[in-house]
Design an enzyme around this catalytic site. Structure first.
Site, PDB file in Angstrom:
ATOM      1  N   ARG A  33      51.524  70.982  21.304  1.00 41.01           N
ATOM      2  CA  ARG A  33      50.139  71.067  20.813  1.00 41.01           C
ATOM      3  C   ARG A  33      49.385  69.846  21.301  1.00 41.01           C
ATOM      4  O   ARG A  33      49.910  68.722  21.201  1.00 41.01           O
ATOM      5  CB  ARG A  33      50.122  71.065  19.279  1.00 41.01           C
ATOM      6  CG  ARG A  33      50.757  72.272  18.656  1.00 41.01           C
ATOM      7  CD  ARG A  33      51.080  72.006  17.190  1.00 41.01           C
ATOM      8  NE  ARG A  33      52.023  70.882  17.056  1.00 41.01           N
ATOM      9  CZ  ARG A  33      52.391  70.349  15.898  1.00 41.01           C
ATOM     10  NH1 ARG A  33      51.885  70.807  14.762  1.00 41.01           N
ATOM     11  NH2 ARG A  33      53.245  69.345  15.854  1.00 41.01           N
ATOM     12  N   CYS A  86      44.323  77.858  24.461  1.00 42.94           N
ATOM     13  CA  CYS A  86      45.446  78.804  24.427  1.00 42.94           C
ATOM     14  C   CYS A  86      45.177  80.068  23.604  1.00 42.94           C
ATOM     15  O   CYS A  86      45.221  81.166  24.152  1.00 42.94           O
ATOM     16  CB  CYS A  86      46.696  78.111  23.906  1.00 42.94           C
ATOM     17  SG  CYS A  86      47.304  76.871  25.072  1.00 42.94           S
ATOM     18  N   LYS A 100      42.534  82.766  24.941  1.00 43.14           N
ATOM     19  CA  LYS A 100      42.886  83.414  26.220  1.00 43.14           C
ATOM     20  C   LYS A 100      44.217  84.159  26.102  1.00 43.14           C
ATOM     21  O   LYS A 100      44.388  85.228  26.687  1.00 43.14           O
ATOM     22  CB  LYS A 100      42.907  82.391  27.357  1.00 43.14           C
ATOM     23  CG  LYS A 100      44.190  81.607  27.516  1.00 43.14           C
ATOM     24  CD  LYS A 100      44.199  80.795  28.813  1.00 43.14           C
ATOM     25  CE  LYS A 100      45.370  79.822  28.860  1.00 43.14           C
ATOM     26  NZ  LYS A 100      46.688  80.429  28.945  1.00 43.14           N
TER      27      LYS A 100
HETATM   28  P1  NAD Z   1      44.974  72.186  32.658  1.00 43.72           P
HETATM   29  O1  NAD Z   1      43.784  72.914  33.112  1.00 43.72           O
HETATM   30  O2  NAD Z   1      44.829  70.970  31.794  1.00 43.72           O
HETATM   31  O3  NAD Z   1      45.838  71.717  33.918  1.00 43.72           O
HETATM   32  C1  NAD Z   1      46.130  72.532  35.001  1.00 43.72           C
HETATM   33  C2  NAD Z   1      46.240  71.646  36.232  1.00 43.72           C
HETATM   34  O4  NAD Z   1      46.731  72.430  37.322  1.00 43.72           O
HETATM   35  C3  NAD Z   1      44.907  71.060  36.690  1.00 43.72           C
HETATM   36  O5  NAD Z   1      45.019  69.641  36.778  1.00 43.72           O
HETATM   37  C4  NAD Z   1      44.677  71.673  38.048  1.00 43.72           C
HETATM   38  O6  NAD Z   1      44.008  70.821  38.960  1.00 43.72           O
HETATM   39  C5  NAD Z   1      46.098  71.974  38.492  1.00 43.72           C
HETATM   40  N1  NAD Z   1      46.205  73.000  39.529  1.00 43.72           N
HETATM   41  C6  NAD Z   1      45.587  74.208  39.570  1.00 43.72           C
HETATM   42  N2  NAD Z   1      45.937  74.858  40.705  1.00 43.72           N
HETATM   43  C7  NAD Z   1      46.796  74.059  41.367  1.00 43.72           C
HETATM   44  C8  NAD Z   1      47.503  74.177  42.594  1.00 43.72           C
HETATM   45  N3  NAD Z   1      47.376  75.270  43.360  1.00 43.72           N
HETATM   46  N4  NAD Z   1      48.295  73.169  42.977  1.00 43.72           N
HETATM   47  C9  NAD Z   1      48.413  72.063  42.214  1.00 43.72           C
HETATM   48  N5  NAD Z   1      47.773  71.887  41.036  1.00 43.72           N
HETATM   49  C10 NAD Z   1      46.982  72.874  40.622  1.00 43.72           C
HETATM   50  O7  NAD Z   1      45.899  73.271  31.958  1.00 43.72           O
HETATM   51  P2  NAD Z   1      46.919  73.048  30.743  1.00 43.72           P
HETATM   52  O8  NAD Z   1      46.169  73.012  29.461  1.00 43.72           O
HETATM   53  O9  NAD Z   1      47.847  71.945  31.084  1.00 43.72           O
HETATM   54  O10 NAD Z   1      47.706  74.438  30.776  1.00 43.72           O
HETATM   55  C11 NAD Z   1      48.623  74.757  31.787  1.00 43.72           C
HETATM   56  C12 NAD Z   1      49.412  75.988  31.360  1.00 43.72           C
HETATM   57  O11 NAD Z   1      50.179  75.676  30.192  1.00 43.72           O
HETATM   58  C13 NAD Z   1      48.541  77.188  30.977  1.00 43.72           C
HETATM   59  O12 NAD Z   1      49.206  78.363  31.360  1.00 43.72           O
HETATM   60  C14 NAD Z   1      48.478  77.098  29.473  1.00 43.72           C
HETATM   61  O13 NAD Z   1      48.256  78.336  28.870  1.00 43.72           O
HETATM   62  C15 NAD Z   1      49.852  76.583  29.145  1.00 43.72           C
HETATM   63  N6  NAD Z   1      49.942  75.852  27.873  1.00 43.72           N
HETATM   64  C16 NAD Z   1      48.939  74.988  27.516  1.00 43.72           C
HETATM   65  C17 NAD Z   1      49.065  74.267  26.330  1.00 43.72           C
HETATM   66  C18 NAD Z   1      47.974  73.315  25.912  1.00 43.72           C
HETATM   67  O14 NAD Z   1      47.980  72.906  24.751  1.00 43.72           O
HETATM   68  N7  NAD Z   1      47.062  72.932  26.782  1.00 43.72           N
HETATM   69  C19 NAD Z   1      50.189  74.439  25.512  1.00 43.72           C
HETATM   70  C20 NAD Z   1      51.195  75.309  25.917  1.00 43.72           C
HETATM   71  C21 NAD Z   1      51.051  76.007  27.106  1.00 43.72           C
END
Ligand code: NAD
Length: 448
Positions: free
Chosen positions: A155, A264, A267
């Site tokens: 989280r 999260c 979406k």
């Molecule tokens: P975010 O947007 O903070 O980070 C994603 C990163 O990926 C960005 O820095 C972006 O520049 C990078 N990126 C995108 N395309 C890329 C590529 N082709 N090559 C290299 N880097 C690339 O996203 P997040 O919140 O960290 O979430 C990531 C995943 O984890 C999602 O699927 C989300 O649903 C899941 N998730 C998020 C959370 C949360 O609390 N944020 C918790 C559990 C799961």
């Protein structure tokens, strides 16, 4: 010690990479955003996450953690590759998997020898299989590989603690080789006796969506009960406590408010409904959860309008912009939905948040921002608390009453005691709390 690259250095990738380095592994956090990588190289964390900077600094100094924008080079150097890129909602609500497949293709082109590709991003069931097909299609040479699913449950706001002390680790694999490597990577958690759920890739993918949809459902459920409380003169805070003390129900996620937001739940619930429908299954409960959550914003706006006697020309001081406390993330934040709706209704909004103002300004250009909770109240028609940062729990209400044009407190997170606030001379509106004199519109009508 494993050599690991984590592709995507956002909230999940950076926390996972830093914590995996803290377990003693050599980790490269990769991102295509050069500016982000440069900032990370200067130990400048691009987002607010308590405790993360210490873990990053420690592991960079120990030379276990580094940052790169060069995916091919990183994948060449590391047999284990985690994918942690974003999977935002597409226009139809389905998860946009472009980043995942871009990365899968790039990994395939850079592989040298065995690679374990671990999907950490939240992805619809079947994505792991498609990632495996994508890699097989673009592979240069005869390199063995496995694809695994290891969904993340951290989280924002307590991400480091959640990663290092999780309720469970889910490991979805198709081969014993992949299962044993992933179990070994997480073996430092055996000390905390963390349960490991070992299953197939498809089941692991669904565990993540089912968990998020269930939590979102708890929130929508208590928000519906709150609306009923308002109509019949009951107190949802006490209802939630009375329910939550039942161990089968539990007291977590039974907090009424303006609805769930964040990167999260909105979406993931939409994506789940979509891919279930494509598989011929109508998830009616999850659909109702989404609908209730959307209606909750209307309900909050109605309450504002009622207590302020209309919105046009009024000024609302809005406290809290991040979608929850202890993060600067404003993705799908209720605060911004409410601010947009207030502005559309002809009201002025002045907002304050301890850390999320830069992100809020980018998401809603033109939103007026203040320098403190007190400053935004000056001359406003009402104060609305939308996100319950700790520093908003003990405001000097006497001072706020003196600053506001009219003493109205709209407490969307039920932070304050209605009796206390009303005794200070405020008009108070909470969520699901009885009206003064213990009556409610519906009860009053029934008594007539
Ligand atoms: P975010 O947007 O903070 O980070 C994603 C990163 O990926 C960005 O820095 C972006 O520049 C990078 N990126 C995108 N395309 C890329 C590529 N082709 N090559 C290299 N880097 C690339 O996203 P997040 O919140 O960290 O979430 C990531 C995943 O984890 C999602 O699927 C989300 O649903 C899941 N998730 C998020 C959370 C949360 O609390 N944020 C918790 C559990 C799961």
């Amino acid at each position: 010690m494993y050599r690991i690259s984590v592709i995507g250095s956002g909230y999940v990738g950076l926390v996972s990479g830093a914590c995996l380095a803290d377990f003693g592994n050599e980790v490269i956090c990769v991102d295509k955003d050069k500016e982000k990588v440069e900032r990370l190289g200067r130990l400048d964390i691009p987002f607010y996450e308590p405790g993360l900077v210490e873990v990053v600094e420690r592991n960079v100094h120990e030379r276990r953690l580094s940052f790169s924008d060069n995916l091919p080079e990183s994948v060449e150097r590391t047999p284990i590759v985690f994918i942690a890129v974003g999977t935002p909602s597409g226009p139809d609500g389905a998860a946009d998997l472009n980043a995942v497949f871009d990365v899968a293709r790039e990994i395939a082109l850079s592989m040298q020898g065995y690679r374990l590709v671990v999907q950490k991003s939240t992805v619809p069931v079947g994505t792991g299989r498609r990632v495996r097909e994508t890699i097989a299609k673009h592979l240069k040479g005869d390199h063995p590989f496995d694809v695994a699913s290891n969904p993340e449950f951290l989280r924002e706001g307590s991400a480091v603690q959640d990663f290092t002390h999780p309720n469970r680790v889910v490991i979805g694999t198709w081969t014993t080789r992949a299962a044993s490597i992933l179990s070994d990577i997480y073996s430092p958690l055996y000390l905390n006796e963390t349960p490991m759920v070992k299953t197939t890739v498809e089941t692991a993918e669904l565990i993540k969506y089912a968990s998020n949809a269930f939590l979102a459902t708890k929130i929508s459920f208590i928000n519906e009960m709150a609306a009923l409380c308002e109509a019949v003169g009951a107190d949802v805070q006490v209802v939630a406590r009375g329910m939550g003390l039942d161990g089968r129900i539990g007291d977590k996620f039974l907090h009424p408010g303006p609805g769930y937001g964040g990167s999260c739940f909105p979406k993931d619930t939409r994506a789940l409904v979509g891919f279930a429908a494509a598989a011929g299954v109508d998830l009616r409960i999850v659909r109702a959860t989404i609908e209730t959550n959307e209606r909750q914003i209307d309900h909050m706006l109605d309450r504002c309008e009622q207590v302020m006697g209309g919105l046009a020309g009024k000024t609302v001081a809005l406290l809290g912009l991040s979608f929850k406390p202890n993060t600067d993330d404003v993705r799908e934040a209720p605060s911004l939905k409410i601010a947009r709706r207030l502005l559309a209704a002809g009201a002025q909004v002045r907002a304050f948040d301890p850390v999320a103002m830069p992100n809020a300004a980018r998401a809603l250009p033109g939103l007026k921002l203040g320098t403190s909770a007190y400053e935004i109240c000056e001359g406003a028609d009402a104060l609305a608390i939308v996100t319950e940062w700790n520093e908003f729990r003990r405001l000097d209400l006497e001072r706020i009453k003196g600053l506001l044009k009219t003493p109205v407190l709209i407490d969307m997170k039920n932070v304050y005691s209605p009796e206390r606030v009303r005794a200070l001379g405020f008009r108070y509106v909470g969520v699901g709390r009885p009206h003064p004199a213990g009556s409610s519109p519906a009860v009053a009508r029934a008594a007539e």
